[in-house]
Design a protein around this motif. Structure first.
Motif, mmCIF file in Angstrom:
data_model
loop_
_atom_site.group_PDB
_atom_site.id
_atom_site.type_symbol
_atom_site.label_atom_id
_atom_site.label_comp_id
_atom_site.label_asym_id
_atom_site.label_seq_id
_atom_site.Cartn_x
_atom_site.Cartn_y
_atom_site.Cartn_z
ATOM 1 N N GLY A 122 0.801 -1.219 0.000
ATOM 2 C CA GLY A 122 0.000 0.000 0.000
ATOM 3 C C GLY A 122 0.827 1.259 0.000
ATOM 4 O O GLY A 122 0.354 2.322 -0.453
ATOM 5 N N ASP A 123 2.065 1.203 0.506
ATOM 6 C CA ASP A 123 2.938 2.373 0.477
ATOM 7 C C ASP A 123 3.957 2.289 -0.675
ATOM 8 O O ASP A 123 5.051 2.840 -0.584
ATOM 9 C CB ASP A 123 3.665 2.529 1.819
ATOM 10 C CG ASP A 123 4.315 1.235 2.273
ATOM 11 O OD1 ASP A 123 4.203 0.235 1.543
ATOM 12 O OD2 ASP A 123 4.929 1.221 3.344
ATOM 13 N N GLU A 124 3.563 1.553 -1.748
ATOM 14 C CA GLU A 124 4.296 1.519 -3.014
ATOM 15 C C GLU A 124 5.716 0.956 -2.873
ATOM 16 O O GLU A 124 6.675 1.515 -3.386
ATOM 17 C CB GLU A 124 4.335 2.918 -3.656
ATOM 18 C CG GLU A 124 2.949 3.468 -3.986
ATOM 19 C CD GLU A 124 3.006 4.823 -4.652
ATOM 20 O OE1 GLU A 124 4.119 5.372 -4.749
ATOM 21 O OE2 GLU A 124 1.951 5.322 -5.070
ATOM 22 N N ASN A 125 5.827 -0.141 -2.186
ATOM 23 C CA ASN A 125 7.081 -0.893 -2.119
ATOM 24 C C ASN A 125 6.845 -2.281 -2.692
ATOM 25 O O ASN A 125 5.730 -2.818 -2.634
ATOM 26 C CB ASN A 125 7.573 -0.999 -0.672
ATOM 27 C CG ASN A 125 8.099 0.315 -0.143
ATOM 28 O OD1 ASN A 125 9.204 0.735 -0.470
ATOM 29 N ND2 ASN A 125 7.297 0.991 0.668
ATOM 30 N N ILE A 126 7.893 -2.849 -3.231
ATOM 31 C CA ILE A 126 7.786 -4.170 -3.846
ATOM 32 C C ILE A 126 8.259 -5.233 -2.858
ATOM 33 O O ILE A 126 9.322 -5.111 -2.254
ATOM 34 C CB ILE A 126 8.620 -4.244 -5.148
ATOM 35 C CG1 ILE A 126 8.079 -3.246 -6.178
ATOM 36 C CG2 ILE A 126 8.588 -5.656 -5.720
ATOM 37 C CD1 ILE A 126 8.884 -3.191 -7.452
ATOM 38 N N VAL A 127 7.454 -6.284 -2.725
ATOM 39 C CA VAL A 127 7.809 -7.418 -1.870
ATOM 40 C C VAL A 127 7.559 -8.709 -2.643
ATOM 41 O O VAL A 127 6.774 -8.753 -3.588
ATOM 42 C CB VAL A 127 6.996 -7.434 -0.559
ATOM 43 C CG1 VAL A 127 7.352 -6.264 0.324
ATOM 44 C CG2 VAL A 127 5.502 -7.458 -0.848
ATOM 45 N N LEU A 128 8.253 -9.748 -2.209
ATOM 46 C CA LEU A 128 8.046 -11.089 -2.755
ATOM 47 C C LEU A 128 7.315 -11.907 -1.696
ATOM 48 O O LEU A 128 7.814 -12.074 -0.585
ATOM 49 C CB LEU A 128 9.379 -11.738 -3.105
ATOM 50 C CG LEU A 128 10.264 -10.971 -4.108
ATOM 51 C CD1 LEU A 128 11.575 -11.708 -4.321
ATOM 52 C CD2 LEU A 128 9.531 -10.773 -5.428
ATOM 53 N N THR A 129 6.140 -12.416 -2.065
ATOM 54 C CA THR A 129 5.289 -13.104 -1.096
ATOM 55 C C THR A 129 4.911 -14.474 -1.624
ATOM 56 O O THR A 129 4.354 -14.594 -2.714
ATOM 57 C CB THR A 129 4.003 -12.303 -0.821
ATOM 58 O OG1 THR A 129 4.342 -10.970 -0.459
ATOM 59 C CG2 THR A 129 3.184 -12.940 0.281
ATOM 60 N N ASP A 130 5.242 -15.506 -0.867
ATOM 61 C CA ASP A 130 4.767 -16.849 -1.208
ATOM 62 C C ASP A 130 4.053 -17.449 -0.007
ATOM 63 O O ASP A 130 4.317 -17.096 1.147
ATOM 64 C CB ASP A 130 5.908 -17.748 -1.675
ATOM 65 C CG ASP A 130 7.106 -17.713 -0.727
ATOM 66 O OD1 ASP A 130 6.904 -17.386 0.450
ATOM 67 O OD2 ASP A 130 8.223 -18.007 -1.160
ATOM 68 N N LEU A 131 3.133 -18.345 -0.263
ATOM 69 C CA LEU A 131 2.287 -18.896 0.784
ATOM 70 C C LEU A 131 1.802 -20.282 0.417
ATOM 71 O O LEU A 131 1.971 -20.745 -0.715
ATOM 72 C CB LEU A 131 1.097 -17.980 1.075
ATOM 73 C CG LEU A 131 0.048 -17.827 -0.028
ATOM 74 C CD1 LEU A 131 -1.284 -17.411 0.575
ATOM 75 C CD2 LEU A 131 0.457 -16.803 -1.057
ATOM 76 N N VAL A 132 1.183 -20.939 1.382
ATOM 77 C CA VAL A 132 0.600 -22.262 1.194
ATOM 78 C C VAL A 132 -0.871 -22.187 1.578
ATOM 79 O O VAL A 132 -1.219 -21.629 2.623
ATOM 80 C CB VAL A 132 1.323 -23.319 2.048
ATOM 81 C CG1 VAL A 132 0.605 -24.661 1.968
ATOM 82 C CG2 VAL A 132 2.756 -23.474 1.612
ATOM 83 N N VAL A 133 -1.726 -22.768 0.729
ATOM 84 C CA VAL A 133 -3.158 -22.824 0.990
ATOM 85 C C VAL A 133 -3.551 -24.280 1.217
ATOM 86 O O VAL A 133 -3.290 -25.148 0.370
ATOM 87 C CB VAL A 133 -3.968 -22.233 -0.184
ATOM 88 C CG1 VAL A 133 -5.463 -22.351 0.095
ATOM 89 C CG2 VAL A 133 -3.590 -20.784 -0.415
ATOM 90 N N GLN A 134 -4.153 -24.549 2.364
ATOM 91 C CA GLN A 134 -4.652 -25.887 2.670
ATOM 92 C C GLN A 134 -6.123 -25.969 2.263
ATOM 93 O O GLN A 134 -6.932 -25.156 2.688
ATOM 94 C CB GLN A 134 -4.504 -26.183 4.167
ATOM 95 C CG GLN A 134 -3.085 -26.067 4.707
ATOM 96 C CD GLN A 134 -2.188 -27.179 4.207
ATOM 97 O OE1 GLN A 134 -2.646 -28.272 3.889
ATOM 98 N NE2 GLN A 134 -0.889 -26.898 4.140
ATOM 99 N N TRP A 135 -6.465 -26.980 1.443
ATOM 100 C CA TRP A 135 -7.839 -27.098 0.951
ATOM 101 C C TRP A 135 -8.209 -28.557 0.762
ATOM 102 O O TRP A 135 -7.344 -29.437 0.719
ATOM 103 C CB TRP A 135 -8.024 -26.328 -0.356
ATOM 104 C CG TRP A 135 -7.198 -26.870 -1.497
ATOM 105 C CD1 TRP A 135 -5.883 -26.649 -1.737
ATOM 106 C CD2 TRP A 135 -7.647 -27.758 -2.527
ATOM 107 N NE1 TRP A 135 -5.462 -27.321 -2.854
ATOM 108 C CE2 TRP A 135 -6.533 -28.014 -3.372
ATOM 109 C CE3 TRP A 135 -8.861 -28.354 -2.835
ATOM 110 C CZ2 TRP A 135 -6.613 -28.840 -4.479
ATOM 111 C CZ3 TRP A 135 -8.947 -29.171 -3.954
ATOM 112 C CH2 TRP A 135 -7.847 -29.411 -4.762
#
Length: 325
Positions: free
Chosen positions: A98-111
Motif C-alpha cells: 500500500g505504500d508503493e514498495n515491492i515485496v516477494l510473497t509466497d504462501l501455502v493454501v490448505q484445501w
C-alpha cells in the motif's frame, strides 16, 4: 461358407470383448480416504462415501470418478521438487504494498474437496481457479498493507485477511472445495540491502520486546515484594493493636480493682499506693517514716534486705507505722 464362419468368429470375438468390458467395468472399490461419484451418461447420479467394493452398470452406461478426501496443499510462488529443492517463481510472487514498495510473497493454501459433484462439473479446472483466486486475494491484502506490516508484526493479520477473502471468492465460484488455512511462507524484499535494513529493524524490535518483557517482570517482582512487606507491616500492626488493647483492658481491670479497695478504705489505699509508687520510682532508696509530733525518728526499710546482720524493726517503729496509718 467361409464368409459365414468368419462373421461368426468376428461376432463371437466382439461379444467376448463386450463381456470382458462389462465384467471389468461393472465394479469399483473405494478406500477409506476416498469418495466416489457415479456418472450415468455424463450426469452425476450418486455419491459414494462408504469404503469397500461397489457395483455399477458397465461402461459406457456408467463410470466412476474417485476423489480423495485428504487435505491438499497449494504452493503459491514456489514449488518443492522431488529431491527437496525449492524452485521459486519471483514473477508470480512480486507484489506492491500500500505504500508503493515491492515485496516477494509466497504462501501455502490448505484445501480439500467437500462437494465432489460441483468439483467435477462446475469448473473445467478447479485447481487453476483456486490458484488464480489465491493470487487475487493475497495481492489485494498486500496492496492494502504497509511494507512494515508485511515484513514484521503484521503477518498474522495478513494471513487471516487473505484466508477470509479467499474463502469468500471460492464460495462465489462454487467449485466444491473448502479452504482450511492460509500460511505465509516468506515475505521479503527483492533488494539485498533493503532486506538487510529491514532485518536489522526486526531484530531491534525483538530486542525492544525482550527488554520490555524483562522490565515488566522486574516490575511485577518488586510489586510482589512491596505487597509482601505491606502485608507484614499490617500484620504486625494488627498484632500490636491487639496487644495494646489487651494491655489497656488489663490496666482497666487493675484500676477497677484498686478503686473498689479505695472506696472501702480510702486512707489506707491512698498511703499504700504512695508507698508502692515510691518503691517503683526509687527502687534502691531507704524510705523513713516519722511520727506526726516529730520528736522521735524511726525508719521503716520498705525494700527487702540481704544483710543478715541488720536488726529487725523494733516495736516502736511498727507502732509508729500503725499510728501513721
Amino acid at each position: 461358407m467361409s464368409i459365414k464362419r468368419t462373421l461368426l468368429i468376428t461376432g463371437l470375438g466382439l461379444l467376448s470383448i463386450i463381456l470382458l468390458i462389462a465384467a471389468f467395468t461393472s465394479w469399483y472399490t473405494v478406500d477409506e480416504s476416498e469418495q466416489a461419484v457415479v456418472i450415468t451418461f455424463g450426469r452425476a447420479d450418486d455419491m459414494v462415501t462408504d469404503s469397500g467394493l461397489h457395483f455399477k452398470l458397465p461402461w459406457p452406461i456408467q463410470k466412476v470418478e474417485v476423489l480423495s478426501k485428504e487435505t491438499y496443499s497449494l504452493q503459491f510462488g514456489y514449488k518443492q521438487t522431488e529431491d527437496g529443492e525449492i524452485e521459486a517463481y519471483d514473477d508470480e510472487t512480486k507484489m506492491i504494498t500500500g505504500d508503493e514498495n515491492i515485496v516477494l510473497t509466497d504462501l501455502v493454501v490448505q484445501w480439500k474437496i467437500t462437494e465432489p459433484e460441483k468439483y467435477l462439473f462446475n469448473a473445467q479446472d478447479p485447481k487453476e481457479i483456486l490458484h488464480s483466486a489465491t493470487s487475487s486475494a493475497i495481492r489485494s491484502i498486500i496492496g492494502s498493507s504497509t511494507i512494515d506490516e508485511a515484513l514484521t508484526d503484521g503477518k498474522a493479520e495478513i494471513e487471516a485477511n487473505t484466508r477470509d477473502l479467499l474463502v469468500s471468492l471460492i464460495e462465489k465460484y462454487d467449485i466444491g472445495i473448502s479452504i482450511l488455512g492460509v500460511k505465509l511462507q516468506d515475505v521479503e524484499l527483492p533488494n539485498e540491502e533493503v532486506r538487510a535494513a529491514f532485518t536489522a529493524v526486526t531484530d531491534a524490535r525483538e530486542t525492544k520486546n525482550t527488554k520490555t518483557n524483562e522490565a515488566k517482570k522486574y516490575e511485577n517482582q518488586k510489586l510482589s515484594e512491596a505487597q509482601g512487606e505491606k502485608d507484614a507491616i499490617i500484620s504486625r500492626a494488627e498484632g500490636e493493636k491487639i496487644a495494646r488493647i489487651q494491655q489497656a483492658e488489663g490496666e482497666v481491670a487493675v484500676f477497677n480493682k484498686l478503686y473498689e479497695q479505695y472506696t472501702g478504705n480510702r486512707e489506707i489505699t491512698r498511703q499504700r499506693l504512695i508507698l508502692e509508687t515510691l518503691e517503683t520510682v526509687l527502687p534502691n532508696a531507704q524510705i523513713y517514716i516519722m511520727n506526726d509530733d516529730g520528736e522521735t525518728l524511726k525508719y521503716l526499710p520498705l525494700q527487702p534486705t540481704t544483710n543478715s546482720s541488720q536488726k529487725p524493726v523494733d516495736e516502736s517503729t511498727e507502732g509508729a507505722k500503725n499510728n501513721e496509718q
